[in-house]
Design an enzyme around this catalytic site. Structure first.
Site, PDB file in Angstrom:
ATOM      1  N   ASN A  94       0.823  -1.212   0.000  1.00  0.00           N
ATOM      2  CA  ASN A  94       0.000   0.000   0.000  1.00  0.00           C
ATOM      3  C   ASN A  94       0.855   1.259   0.000  1.00  0.00           C
ATOM      4  O   ASN A  94       1.884   1.321   0.664  1.00  0.00           O
ATOM      5  CB  ASN A  94      -0.919   0.014   1.222  1.00  0.00           C
ATOM      6  CG  ASN A  94      -1.880  -1.161   1.218  1.00  0.00           C
ATOM      7  OD1 ASN A  94      -2.069  -1.788   0.171  1.00  0.00           O
ATOM      8  ND2 ASN A  94      -2.467  -1.466   2.352  1.00  0.00           N
ATOM      9  N   HIS A 111       5.806  -0.770  -2.760  1.00  0.00           N
ATOM     10  CA  HIS A 111       5.283  -0.057  -3.938  1.00  0.00           C
ATOM     11  C   HIS A 111       5.301   1.460  -3.753  1.00  0.00           C
ATOM     12  O   HIS A 111       4.603   2.169  -4.476  1.00  0.00           O
ATOM     13  CB  HIS A 111       3.863  -0.544  -4.280  1.00  0.00           C
ATOM     14  CG  HIS A 111       3.832  -1.952  -4.805  1.00  0.00           C
ATOM     15  ND1 HIS A 111       2.676  -2.700  -4.897  1.00  0.00           N
ATOM     16  CD2 HIS A 111       4.820  -2.744  -5.276  1.00  0.00           C
ATOM     17  CE1 HIS A 111       2.959  -3.901  -5.396  1.00  0.00           C
ATOM     18  NE2 HIS A 111       4.257  -3.949  -5.626  1.00  0.00           N
ATOM     19  N   CYS A 119      12.473  13.088  -7.751  1.00  0.00           N
ATOM     20  CA  CYS A 119      12.908  13.848  -8.919  1.00  0.00           C
ATOM     21  C   CYS A 119      13.629  12.902  -9.878  1.00  0.00           C
ATOM     22  O   CYS A 119      14.602  12.246  -9.499  1.00  0.00           O
ATOM     23  CB  CYS A 119      13.843  14.980  -8.483  1.00  0.00           C
ATOM     24  SG  CYS A 119      14.502  15.889  -9.896  1.00  0.00           S
ATOM     25  N   GLY A 178      -5.294  -8.980   3.093  1.00  0.00           N
ATOM     26  CA  GLY A 178      -5.964  -8.007   2.221  1.00  0.00           C
ATOM     27  C   GLY A 178      -5.308  -7.803   0.867  1.00  0.00           C
ATOM     28  O   GLY A 178      -5.306  -6.684   0.362  1.00  0.00           O
ATOM     29  N   THR A 179      -4.778  -8.871   0.299  1.00  0.00           N
ATOM     30  CA  THR A 179      -4.216  -8.735  -1.046  1.00  0.00           C
ATOM     31  C   THR A 179      -4.745  -9.845  -1.939  1.00  0.00           C
ATOM     32  O   THR A 179      -4.895 -10.986  -1.495  1.00  0.00           O
ATOM     33  CB  THR A 179      -2.667  -8.700  -1.024  1.00  0.00           C
ATOM     34  OG1 THR A 179      -2.175  -8.648  -2.369  1.00  0.00           O
ATOM     35  CG2 THR A 179      -2.065  -9.887  -0.300  1.00  0.00           C
ATOM     36  N   SER A 180      -5.019  -9.488  -3.196  1.00  0.00           N
ATOM     37  CA  SER A 180      -5.659 -10.441  -4.116  1.00  0.00           C
ATOM     38  C   SER A 180      -4.684 -11.448  -4.704  1.00  0.00           C
ATOM     39  O   SER A 180      -5.090 -12.408  -5.350  1.00  0.00           O
ATOM     40  CB  SER A 180      -6.345  -9.676  -5.250  1.00  0.00           C
ATOM     41  OG  SER A 180      -5.371  -8.998  -6.032  1.00  0.00           O
ATOM     42  N   ASN A 205      -8.033 -12.674   4.522  1.00  0.00           N
ATOM     43  CA  ASN A 205      -8.567 -11.883   3.402  1.00  0.00           C
ATOM     44  C   ASN A 205     -10.092 -12.010   3.377  1.00  0.00           C
ATOM     45  O   ASN A 205     -10.657 -12.949   3.934  1.00  0.00           O
ATOM     46  CB  ASN A 205      -7.978 -12.404   2.075  1.00  0.00           C
ATOM     47  CG  ASN A 205      -7.988 -11.368   0.975  1.00  0.00           C
ATOM     48  OD1 ASN A 205      -7.621 -10.213   1.198  1.00  0.00           O
ATOM     49  ND2 ASN A 205      -8.431 -11.754  -0.215  1.00  0.00           N
ATOM     50  N   GLU A 207     -11.920 -12.814   0.953  1.00  0.00           N
ATOM     51  CA  GLU A 207     -12.298 -14.005   0.177  1.00  0.00           C
ATOM     52  C   GLU A 207     -11.009 -14.702  -0.249  1.00  0.00           C
ATOM     53  O   GLU A 207      -9.931 -14.115  -0.133  1.00  0.00           O
ATOM     54  CB  GLU A 207     -13.104 -13.564  -1.054  1.00  0.00           C
ATOM     55  CG  GLU A 207     -12.297 -12.618  -1.920  1.00  0.00           C
ATOM     56  CD  GLU A 207     -13.119 -11.872  -2.960  1.00  0.00           C
ATOM     57  OE1 GLU A 207     -14.341 -11.921  -2.905  1.00  0.00           O
ATOM     58  OE2 GLU A 207     -12.479 -11.260  -3.825  1.00  0.00           O
TER      59      GLU A 207
END
Ligand code: BJW
Length: 239
Positions: A94, A111, A119, A178-180, A205, A207
């Site tokens: 995140n 990420h 810069c 919480g990651t697909s 998660n 699902e």
């Protein structure tokens, strides 16, 4: 040796942990990639084609971050870091700052971070809570038209890869929250850990993710419910 029997915990987090704080995920119904084209806003080529649109996209998300708060899942992970006797490292995909605002200190943003800009001329990274315009000069080298969001787009190398690989090697508990499981290299971490053969692996998660069958244990439900409950059990040594 900690109270849980584990010595080193790596926690991979994704957009799902921040969903109940009010931040959109990427691939769920109504997610960010259902509203904008990822090739346009999350690739170096998209930025080269239309820098104004990309700066506006990230400026809007930067502004929105000020309106959301960490939730019970972020806070439970911060509590784990404080109460657990061993090592806890959060490797987050995140770009939000909700782990830090929830109280976690050992957080690695693979990420990048929404509140930083970089810069492309001098390489300097700057804290940037405000709107960013293409022509804004870099505070360090003073050159206009080189500042960009300090985030990792498709085709770019995520940050801190060596530190992450070492932590995966050293850990004896790997949690994925919480990651697909669609985006590499993060999606491959459970396979790496499994191959090393020394860590218990758990998915938390909403699902089953793409890689759900790779985990030794899976717990499905909203992060604000299942994460605090799991951390309670972990700290009380009953897992
Ligand atoms: C809840 C919940 C609730 C909802 N409670 N849960 C072919 C094969 C393999 C790899 C590649 C390939 N072609 C290209 C690649 C590489 C590419 C890639 O993986 N592409 C795939 C699409 C196939 N990867 C890259 O390019 C990466 N770089 C790279 O690989 O470098 C080379 C390298 C070489 C060797 C070693 C290492 C590297 C860079 C990837 C950059 C990703 N960037 C983004 C944008 C960041 C900036 C921004 O925010 O705008 O990162 S894309 C986006 O996806 C963002 C996220 O961090 C990332 C992951 O998404 P996440 O977090 O999983 O979100 P969702 O929405 O997908 O899932 C949310 C989940 O939460 C769901 O499961 C829900 O059910 C759940 N959920 N509510 C609990 N309340």
């Amino acid at each position: 040796m900690s109270q849980t029997g584990y010595k080193s915990i790596v926690i991979l987090t994704g957009a799902g942990i921040s969903a109940e704080s009010g931040l959109n995920t990427f691939r769920d119904a109504g997610g960010i990639w259902t509203k904008v084209n990822l090739e346009d806003v999350a690739t170096p080529e998209g930025f080269a084609r239309n820098p104004v649109m990309v700066q506006e996209f990230y400026s809007a998300r930067r502004k929105n971050l000020a309106n959301v708060e960490p939730n019970a899942a972020h806070e439970a992970l911060a509590r784990l870091e404080k109460e657990f006797a061993g090592e806890v490292l959060i490797v987050t995909q995140n770009v939000d700052n909700l782990h830090e605002r929830g109280g976690s200190e050992n957080v690695l943003h693979m990420h990048g971070e929404l509140l930083k800009v970089r810069c492309d001329n001098c390489g300097q990274v700057h804290h940037w809570p405000d709107e960013l315009f293409c022509e804004t000069p870099c505070p360090s080298c003073k050159t206009p038209n080189y500042l960009r969001p300090h985030v990792v787009w498709f085709g770019e190398m995520p940050f801190e890869m060596m530190r992450i690989d070492q932590a995966l090697e050293d850990c004896d508990l790997f949690l994925s929250i919480g990651t697909s499981g669609n985006v590499y290299p993060a999606a491959g971490y459970v396979a790496t850990v499994r191959q090393l053969g020394r860590a218990h692996t758990v998915e938390l998660n909403l699902e089953p993710s793409e890689g759900a069958t790779m985990f030794a244990e899976v717990i499905h439900g909203p992060a604000t419910k299942i994460v605090p409950a799991y951390i309670d059990r972990l700290l009380n040594k009953s897992v």
